[in-house]
Scaffold this motif. Sequence first.
Motif, mmCIF file in Angstrom:
data_model
loop_
_atom_site.group_PDB
_atom_site.id
_atom_site.type_symbol
_atom_site.label_atom_id
_atom_site.label_comp_id
_atom_site.label_asym_id
_atom_site.label_seq_id
_atom_site.Cartn_x
_atom_site.Cartn_y
_atom_site.Cartn_z
ATOM 1 N N LYS A 65 1.100 -1.148 0.246
ATOM 2 C CA LYS A 65 -0.293 0.103 -0.065
ATOM 3 C C LYS A 65 1.023 1.699 0.057
ATOM 4 N N THR A 66 1.804 1.616 0.761
ATOM 5 C CA THR A 66 2.843 2.939 0.565
ATOM 6 C C THR A 66 4.173 2.482 -0.286
ATOM 7 N N LEU A 67 3.015 1.344 -1.324
ATOM 8 C CA LEU A 67 4.330 1.862 -2.217
ATOM 9 C C LEU A 67 3.460 2.009 -3.802
ATOM 10 N N GLN A 68 2.542 1.909 -3.514
ATOM 11 C CA GLN A 68 1.107 2.141 -4.480
ATOM 12 C C GLN A 68 0.711 3.369 -3.745
ATOM 13 N N THR A 69 0.814 4.250 -3.013
ATOM 14 C CA THR A 69 0.266 5.568 -2.760
ATOM 15 C C THR A 69 1.140 6.509 -2.047
ATOM 16 N N GLN A 70 2.510 5.756 -1.974
ATOM 17 C CA GLN A 70 3.628 7.325 -2.149
ATOM 18 C C GLN A 70 5.003 7.495 -2.190
ATOM 19 N N TYR A 71 5.104 6.587 -3.385
ATOM 20 C CA TYR A 71 6.148 5.737 -3.845
ATOM 21 C C TYR A 71 5.887 5.694 -5.779
ATOM 22 N N VAL A 72 6.637 6.311 -6.640
ATOM 23 C CA VAL A 72 6.804 5.413 -7.736
ATOM 24 C C VAL A 72 7.926 5.035 -8.439
ATOM 25 N N LEU A 73 7.406 3.800 -9.330
ATOM 26 C CA LEU A 73 8.372 2.951 -9.519
ATOM 27 C C LEU A 73 9.385 3.990 -11.064
ATOM 28 N N VAL A 74 10.557 3.973 -10.510
ATOM 29 C CA VAL A 74 12.010 4.783 -11.611
ATOM 30 C C VAL A 74 12.735 3.828 -12.616
ATOM 31 N N LYS A 75 12.195 2.362 -12.040
ATOM 32 C CA LYS A 75 13.427 1.629 -12.322
ATOM 33 C C LYS A 75 12.854 0.410 -12.377
ATOM 34 N N ASN A 76 12.980 -0.237 -12.981
ATOM 35 C CA ASN A 76 12.803 -1.993 -12.535
ATOM 36 C C ASN A 76 14.144 -2.356 -13.932
ATOM 37 N N ILE A 77 14.660 -3.180 -12.975
ATOM 38 C CA ILE A 77 16.138 -4.366 -13.330
ATOM 39 C C ILE A 77 15.999 -5.622 -13.026
ATOM 40 N N GLN A 78 15.608 -6.430 -13.420
ATOM 41 C CA GLN A 78 15.856 -7.805 -13.970
ATOM 42 C C GLN A 78 14.236 -8.771 -12.966
ATOM 43 N N GLU A 79 14.798 -8.992 -11.509
ATOM 44 C CA GLU A 79 13.973 -8.880 -10.751
ATOM 45 C C GLU A 79 13.370 -8.115 -9.135
ATOM 46 N N THR A 80 14.450 -6.697 -9.980
ATOM 47 C CA THR A 80 14.322 -5.724 -8.250
ATOM 48 C C THR A 80 13.936 -4.180 -9.512
ATOM 49 N N GLN A 81 12.806 -3.983 -8.528
ATOM 50 C CA GLN A 81 11.942 -2.684 -9.028
ATOM 51 C C GLN A 81 12.895 -1.152 -8.415
ATOM 52 N N ILE A 82 12.591 -0.256 -8.383
ATOM 53 C CA ILE A 82 13.381 0.919 -7.698
ATOM 54 C C ILE A 82 12.437 2.321 -7.764
ATOM 55 N N TYR A 83 11.719 1.977 -6.492
ATOM 56 C CA TYR A 83 10.680 3.021 -6.201
ATOM 57 C C TYR A 83 11.139 4.385 -5.749
ATOM 58 N N ARG A 84 10.676 5.817 -5.896
ATOM 59 C CA ARG A 84 10.925 6.975 -5.169
ATOM 60 C C ARG A 84 9.899 7.109 -4.631
ATOM 61 N N ARG A 85 9.669 8.267 -3.838
ATOM 62 C CA ARG A 85 9.530 9.000 -2.371
ATOM 63 C C ARG A 85 7.988 10.017 -3.686
ATOM 64 N N ILE A 86 6.910 9.908 -3.830
ATOM 65 C CA ILE A 86 6.951 11.131 -4.764
ATOM 66 C C ILE A 86 7.050 12.521 -4.388
ATOM 67 N N ASP A 87 7.289 12.717 -2.915
ATOM 68 C CA ASP A 87 7.350 14.056 -2.792
ATOM 69 C C ASP A 87 8.217 13.996 -1.288
ATOM 70 N N PRO A 88 9.504 13.657 -1.913
ATOM 71 C CA PRO A 88 10.472 12.926 0.034
ATOM 72 C C PRO A 88 11.005 14.133 0.425
ATOM 73 N N LYS A 89 9.920 15.136 0.631
ATOM 74 C CA LYS A 89 10.251 16.420 1.238
ATOM 75 C C LYS A 89 9.295 16.212 2.289
ATOM 76 N N ASN A 90 8.121 15.828 2.397
ATOM 77 C CA ASN A 90 7.063 15.559 3.437
ATOM 78 C C ASN A 90 6.831 13.610 3.618
#
Length: 90
Positions: A65-90
């Motif tokens: 739920k946290t990944l779906q609501t507060q993060y965006v997928l920025v990179k998919n490397i094979q079986e690994t996903q990198i997520y970045r916080r939508i608004d890292p200041k909050n």
Amino acid sequence: MKPLTKIVTHPSNISKEYLLRTVISKTTNTKEELLKILNQKPEFIVKGEIFYLQSNPDAMALLMKTLQTQYVLVKNIQETQIYRRIDPKN
């Protein structure tokens, strides 16, 4: 940098409640410790296969739920996903 928690030597340690109860407190559990980490609002979350949370559906649901609501997928490397916080200041 300072680790997010005392048990981050390996991500699967968060599912070892006997370890959490020894290192953190006698009453802590996987979901509570994951919530503490997520409340620190890390700018990035790197997620691979998280087999170690399968036995704890509440913790798994919290992470997803946290990944779906507060993060965006920025990179998919094979079986690994990198997520970045939508608004890292909050």
